[in-house]
Design an enzyme around this catalytic site. Sequence first.
Site, PDB file in Angstrom:
ATOM      1  CD  GLU A  41     -82.241  -1.660  34.954  1.00 38.91           C
ATOM      2  OE1 GLU A  41     -82.280  -2.585  34.131  1.00 38.91           O
ATOM      3  OE2 GLU A  41     -82.371  -1.827  36.179  1.00 38.91           O
ATOM      4  CB  SER A  87     -79.698  -2.144  31.983  1.00 39.72           C
ATOM      5  OG  SER A  87     -80.975  -2.575  31.590  1.00 39.72           O
ATOM      6  CB  SER A  88     -74.396  -3.603  32.423  1.00 40.02           C
ATOM      7  OG  SER A  88     -74.517  -4.941  32.013  1.00 40.02           O
ATOM      8  CB  SER A 129     -83.255  -7.954  24.170  1.00 39.38           C
ATOM      9  OG  SER A 129     -83.318  -6.627  24.641  1.00 39.38           O
TER      10      SER A 129
END
Length: 374
Positions: A19, A203-204, A342
């Site tokens: 990330e 963050s997937s 976000s």
Amino acid sequence: MSQVSRIRVAVVFGGRSSEHAISCVTAGAVMAAIDRDRYEVVPIGIARDGRWVLPPADLSLAIDGGRLPEVTGEGGVLALPFDPDARGLMVVRPGEVPATLGDVDVVLPLLHGPYGEDGTIQGLLDLAGIRYVGAGVLASAVGMDKGFMKLVWQARGLPVGPYVLVGDREWRRERKRKLDEIIRELGLADGTPVFVKPARAGSSMGITRVTDESDLEAAVETAREHDPKVIVEANVEGREIECGVLQGVDDGPAEASLPAEVLMAGDHDFYDFETKYLDGSTTMAVPPDLPPAAIEEVRRVAVQAFDALDCEGLARVDFFHTPDGRWILNEINTMPGFTPASAFPQMWAATGLDYPALVDRLIQTALQRSTGLR
């Protein structure tokens, strides 16, 4: 206010996790919002190889045409003196005598994922006696590990969905048994989708939606590229709702923002990395179209989830809202993203705390925290 009297804030970003780029984007947005009349900002980048550096002044921290930002190893290497009374930074450049950058009042560790959001940098800063924004070592570590996170919530009587943990040794020694357990326990054999995730990433990254047994093993291997510990979660039918939480002011109770609903367009099956950051197909409804009682309930449970992990500073708590009106906890982020896309800053802006005021509150809260054993 004179420059000498300004509070020195070190903004740390980048890091060794997958990330890295999102941390850079977060840092760029936060540094642009900090009130330079009150705070002196010291940007500190952590390269992918772990070196702490003073980044070049022209380093871009935005996603540009799909290109992700990155901290390189360029610049002077930084070091923390592990003297709780010093709170300073040293910079070392090749062929030069080490120089001090002066004391730091507070650190904003805007790092996502392992080696940052997981308690590692928090422990480092505790050793150095430096105050910082966000959760401490234990809360950060538990919040990062989706398995332990759910165990703590279950112990406190909070609602979580069905899941199976896959440890590294289990996978290497008992792969077939774990695959059979996942299929049996989570209903994959009956056509219920499952989500295979790295247990300690965000963050997937590395997430796969699996609808067929034959794809399960490959999905676990994909998750293991990010973390040897994997969590497999049963699909929960419901709307994806998020809620921001802030530590209370002056030892008051934690406060929850208005929630937000993730709204996806296009052909995406779930809220993946590309959907979040690259293709612009995601929007947020703040607040979501829910009855007032449901909104108050999710804010209440979000604070309970925050307190159960003994969090400090801030967190974003993610939920599923089922068709029958239940709230199911999905996960918590103890250092949520602050990018323009976000949810966390959007939710607090809708609650009455705009971006600069939100950053200021986080810094002021951190300045009040104790250092050393309490």
